[in-house]
Design an enzyme around this catalytic site. Structure first.
Site, short mmCIF file in Angstrom:
data_model
loop_
_atom_site.label_atom_id
_atom_site.label_comp_id
_atom_site.label_asym_id
_atom_site.label_seq_id
_atom_site.Cartn_x
_atom_site.Cartn_y
_atom_site.Cartn_z
N HIS B 14 0.87 -1.20 0.00
CA HIS B 14 0.00 0.00 0.00
C HIS B 14 0.89 1.22 0.00
O HIS B 14 1.47 1.60 1.02
CB HIS B 14 -0.91 0.01 1.25
CG HIS B 14 -1.94 1.09 1.22
ND1 HIS B 14 -3.29 0.85 1.33
CD2 HIS B 14 -1.82 2.43 1.08
CE1 HIS B 14 -3.97 1.98 1.27
NE2 HIS B 14 -3.10 2.96 1.13
N HIS B 16 1.64 5.35 -1.63
CA HIS B 16 1.30 6.55 -2.39
C HIS B 16 2.57 7.14 -2.99
O HIS B 16 3.50 7.47 -2.26
CB HIS B 16 0.65 7.60 -1.48
CG HIS B 16 -0.67 7.15 -0.91
ND1 HIS B 16 -1.86 7.35 -1.57
CD2 HIS B 16 -0.98 6.47 0.22
CE1 HIS B 16 -2.86 6.84 -0.85
NE2 HIS B 16 -2.35 6.29 0.24
N LEU B 17 2.58 7.25 -4.31
CA LEU B 17 3.75 7.85 -4.96
C LEU B 17 3.45 9.24 -5.52
O LEU B 17 4.37 9.92 -5.99
CB LEU B 17 4.26 6.95 -6.10
CG LEU B 17 4.94 5.65 -5.66
CD1 LEU B 17 5.37 4.84 -6.88
CD2 LEU B 17 6.15 5.94 -4.77
N ARG B 18 2.16 9.66 -5.47
CA ARG B 18 1.78 10.98 -6.02
C ARG B 18 2.16 11.07 -7.50
O ARG B 18 2.20 10.06 -8.19
CB ARG B 18 2.44 12.13 -5.23
CG ARG B 18 2.33 12.02 -3.72
CD ARG B 18 0.93 11.89 -3.20
NE ARG B 18 0.88 12.00 -1.74
CZ ARG B 18 -0.15 11.62 -1.01
NH1 ARG B 18 -1.22 11.09 -1.58
NH2 ARG B 18 -0.13 11.77 0.29
N ASN B 42 -5.19 7.29 -6.12
CA ASN B 42 -5.91 8.53 -5.78
C ASN B 42 -5.15 9.78 -6.16
O ASN B 42 -4.87 10.65 -5.34
CB ASN B 42 -6.27 8.55 -4.28
CG ASN B 42 -5.05 8.47 -3.38
OD1 ASN B 42 -4.04 7.87 -3.76
ND2 ASN B 42 -5.12 9.07 -2.22
N LYS B 96 -9.17 -0.15 -6.07
CA LYS B 96 -9.21 0.46 -4.74
C LYS B 96 -10.52 1.22 -4.53
O LYS B 96 -10.86 2.11 -5.33
CB LYS B 96 -8.04 1.43 -4.59
CG LYS B 96 -8.02 2.22 -3.28
CD LYS B 96 -7.60 1.39 -2.09
CE LYS B 96 -7.71 2.15 -0.77
NZ LYS B 96 -6.72 3.21 -0.61
N HIS B 133 -10.51 1.13 1.51
CA HIS B 133 -10.26 2.05 2.63
C HIS B 133 -11.49 1.96 3.52
O HIS B 133 -12.50 2.61 3.26
CB HIS B 133 -10.05 3.47 2.12
CG HIS B 133 -9.78 4.47 3.22
ND1 HIS B 133 -8.64 5.22 3.30
CD2 HIS B 133 -10.51 4.81 4.32
CE1 HIS B 133 -8.67 5.99 4.37
NE2 HIS B 133 -9.81 5.76 5.01
N HIS B 167 -4.75 -0.82 5.49
CA HIS B 167 -4.24 -0.09 6.68
C HIS B 167 -5.16 -0.23 7.90
O HIS B 167 -5.70 0.76 8.39
CB HIS B 167 -3.97 1.39 6.37
CG HIS B 167 -5.05 2.07 5.55
ND1 HIS B 167 -6.35 2.13 5.97
CD2 HIS B 167 -4.99 2.73 4.37
CE1 HIS B 167 -7.05 2.79 5.07
NE2 HIS B 167 -6.25 3.16 4.09
N ASP B 239 1.45 2.56 3.46
CA ASP B 239 0.60 3.74 3.31
C ASP B 239 1.45 5.00 3.37
O ASP B 239 0.98 6.08 3.73
CB ASP B 239 -0.50 3.78 4.37
CG ASP B 239 -1.63 4.75 3.99
OD1 ASP B 239 -1.67 5.19 2.84
OD2 ASP B 239 -2.45 5.07 4.88
N HIS B 243 3.78 14.39 1.93
CA HIS B 243 3.17 15.72 1.75
C HIS B 243 4.30 16.74 1.81
O HIS B 243 5.23 16.58 2.60
CB HIS B 243 2.17 16.03 2.87
CG HIS B 243 0.90 15.26 2.78
ND1 HIS B 243 -0.08 15.53 1.87
CD2 HIS B 243 0.45 14.22 3.52
CE1 HIS B 243 -1.09 14.70 2.05
NE2 HIS B 243 -0.80 13.88 3.03
N ALA B 255 -3.28 14.66 6.25
CA ALA B 255 -3.06 13.36 6.87
C ALA B 255 -2.08 12.52 6.05
O ALA B 255 -2.19 12.44 4.83
CB ALA B 255 -4.39 12.62 7.00
#
Lengths: 338, 338
Positions: B14, B16-18, B42, B96, B133, B167, B239, B243, B255
């Site tokens: 899980h 996030h690579l943006r 996302n 997802k 989620h 998560h 996860d 940011h 978050a």
């Protein structure tokens, strides 16, 4: 014609005024609308003898800018002698205890309290109230609940000692009010309005982060109902706690919500929404006068149902403090003060 | 001689690579130590068709700086047609679901899910996993628990649909793993280590603020025990969510905890502390290979019990991201990658 209510001598029974430039900025913001306030002694170093207390009171009175305002002083709890207590008694409203020795374990909390019982005994005999920050060092959502056993113990062991459970945040604490004759409590504005959701449910909101932390919806509901009904042992205590902006909007934000300048108007809005305006006088002053036997200076504060935009910040004396509801429009405002 | 362990093809299930500059900064930080990762869809706008998915995958592979790394792609859940699913199936590991329609009421949550059941049916028949989620829009500490009824419903109604509870953060969710054959879960590094106390028990710590929010000590304990025992249906999913600094250390902090570059070393330290190093391989790769039937590229990652100071920040491409444990010394480090 807009709805109106005239309040007599509102009192804030739990207030942080800090010192120095911050004191100069925030004192008039309370002294304008409130007739008196219980002043917390947690300066650095703390207010823990009569000289410090009298000097601090002078600085507060010097910052009132002519407003009629009684600072009800407190001492920071330590092992006071009988002579010290006798000398200070007439200059203060009570002694504030931060149970630093308490742990997650409420038995240990009581044990830590045990060591200072002679002071409680003297306070009981001299009729000096005890004000308590009632949290253990346990899990953040459980700290107040875990401390309740210590209130039970103290209230039973010293039945004539008047004990104020400061800034209560849980339904369990509300229930304690009816368990011991000598227990009463203060509650803040924010704990009547917010839950942990408002602090950390969406984006993280440092300006609503305070200790004790805001709890669950059912806790807020119990606090709100007790306030709206003007439970005779529940008093308004803002716990208004100014921090410079840089200590709020940064990594490692300090705990405290600044509500002093808007608390009266916001409470009027809240009580009006629930059609309980008639009970606001007791919650904001009457209950405290009865519980503490104080007579504040006469001050008539008229609130009116008219829009009021809360400032983005209060600034002055090189200080910059962001209030709760910064930039938001409230439905009520203070329209007159006599 | 320092204690050592060689891990085979660690997987992050899980991640996030943006996109854009942030993707360029953080992708190699995962691709170096991990052999593969499940990439969350996302983006803004979301990755919700095959073209976007393939283009996103290209951008990720282009940012890997030569590391052997399989991005396991996902689509963002919507009302897909059978043809769309058939076309995308071989290019992704699952779909997802962010249950935006779910409310505080778990019945309503199920109802919202109800409307898209034809898609679940097709996914079940085509053997496309569903990644969820699992939070309602209720009180922040209850959101995951309230959602568990929806997992129950889905897992029963679609017994061949493989569902990953993403998560997880509660003891109740851990218990769900043994209730349905087709349920499995990911857990982050931070939820094995922290509770709400670390976020809001002392000073407010934006760098540990994430969703789902860290829960109670007994929740962390249940998650940790399941991980240490390498529960066969529990997989590591960081996860890790970068940011920019200005979105973390400000009023209204976003978050997400950034753990990608230190997760493997920190997990080695954690499993070593509890004398469960032997189970780390399964938790970090074996369980995921079994659950998803994937075979990642071969990568040998040796961790050694030697001190390693986590950087204060990772910077590059005009980005500045603060990791968990910034500036702290870990007891283990990655010493070799083959």
């Amino acid at each position: 014609m807009a709805k109106q209510l005239t309040l007599q001598s509102p009192l804030d029974m739990h207030l942080h005024l800090r010192d120095g430039d911050m004191l100069k900025l925030v004192t008039p913001l309370t002294a304008e609308g409130f007739a008196g306030a219980v002043i917390m002694p947690n300066l650095v170093p703390p207010v823990d003898n009569l000289d410090k207390l009298l000097e601090y009171k002078e600085r507060i009175l010097g910052a009132c800018e002519g407003h009629k305002f009684d600072p009800f002083m407190t001492l920071f709890f330590r092992q006071y002698t009988e002579q010290e207590l006798a000398n200070a008694k007439d200059h203060m409203i009570g002694i504030k205890l931060y149970p630093a020795g308490a742990t997650t374990n409420s038995e240990a909390g009581v044990k830590a309290i045990d060591a200072v019982e002679p002071v409680f005994k003297m306070m009981e005999e001299m009729e000096i109230p005890l004000l308590v920050h009632g949290e253990t060092h346990g899990f953040v959502m459980d700290r107040e609940k875990e401390f309740l056993a210590s209130y039970d113990y103290l209230a039973s062991k010293f039945p004539k000692l008047k004990i104020t459970m400061e800034h209560i945040t849980t339904a369990d604490a509300v229930a304690m009010l009816d368990r011991h004759e000598n227990l009463r409590a203060t509650v803040t504005l924010q704990h009547l309005i917010i839950t942990l959701d408002d602090v950390a449910g969406g984006l993280l909101n440092p300006h609503l982060f305070c200790k004790p932390i805001a709890k669950r919806p059912e806790d807020r509901e119990a606090l709100l109902q007790a306030a709206l009904e003007a439970h005779p042992k529940l008093m308004f205590g803002s716990d208004s706690a100014p921090h410079p902006l840089e200590k709020k909007e940064s990594c490692g934000c300090a705990a405290g919500v600044f509500t002093a300048p808007l608390a009266i108007a916001r409470l009027a809005q809240l009580f009006d929404k629930h059609e309980k305006l008639d009970n606001l006088q007791a919650f904001l002053s009457g209950n405290a006068q009865t519980q503490y036997g104080v007579t504040p200076p006469k001050k008539l504060v008229t609130v009116t149902k008219e829009p009021f935009t809360v400032p983005e910040a209060y600034t002055g004396f090189q200080q910059h403090v962001v209030p709760m509801h910064a930039g938001e429009e409230l439905e009520w405002r203070i329209s007159q003060i006599d």
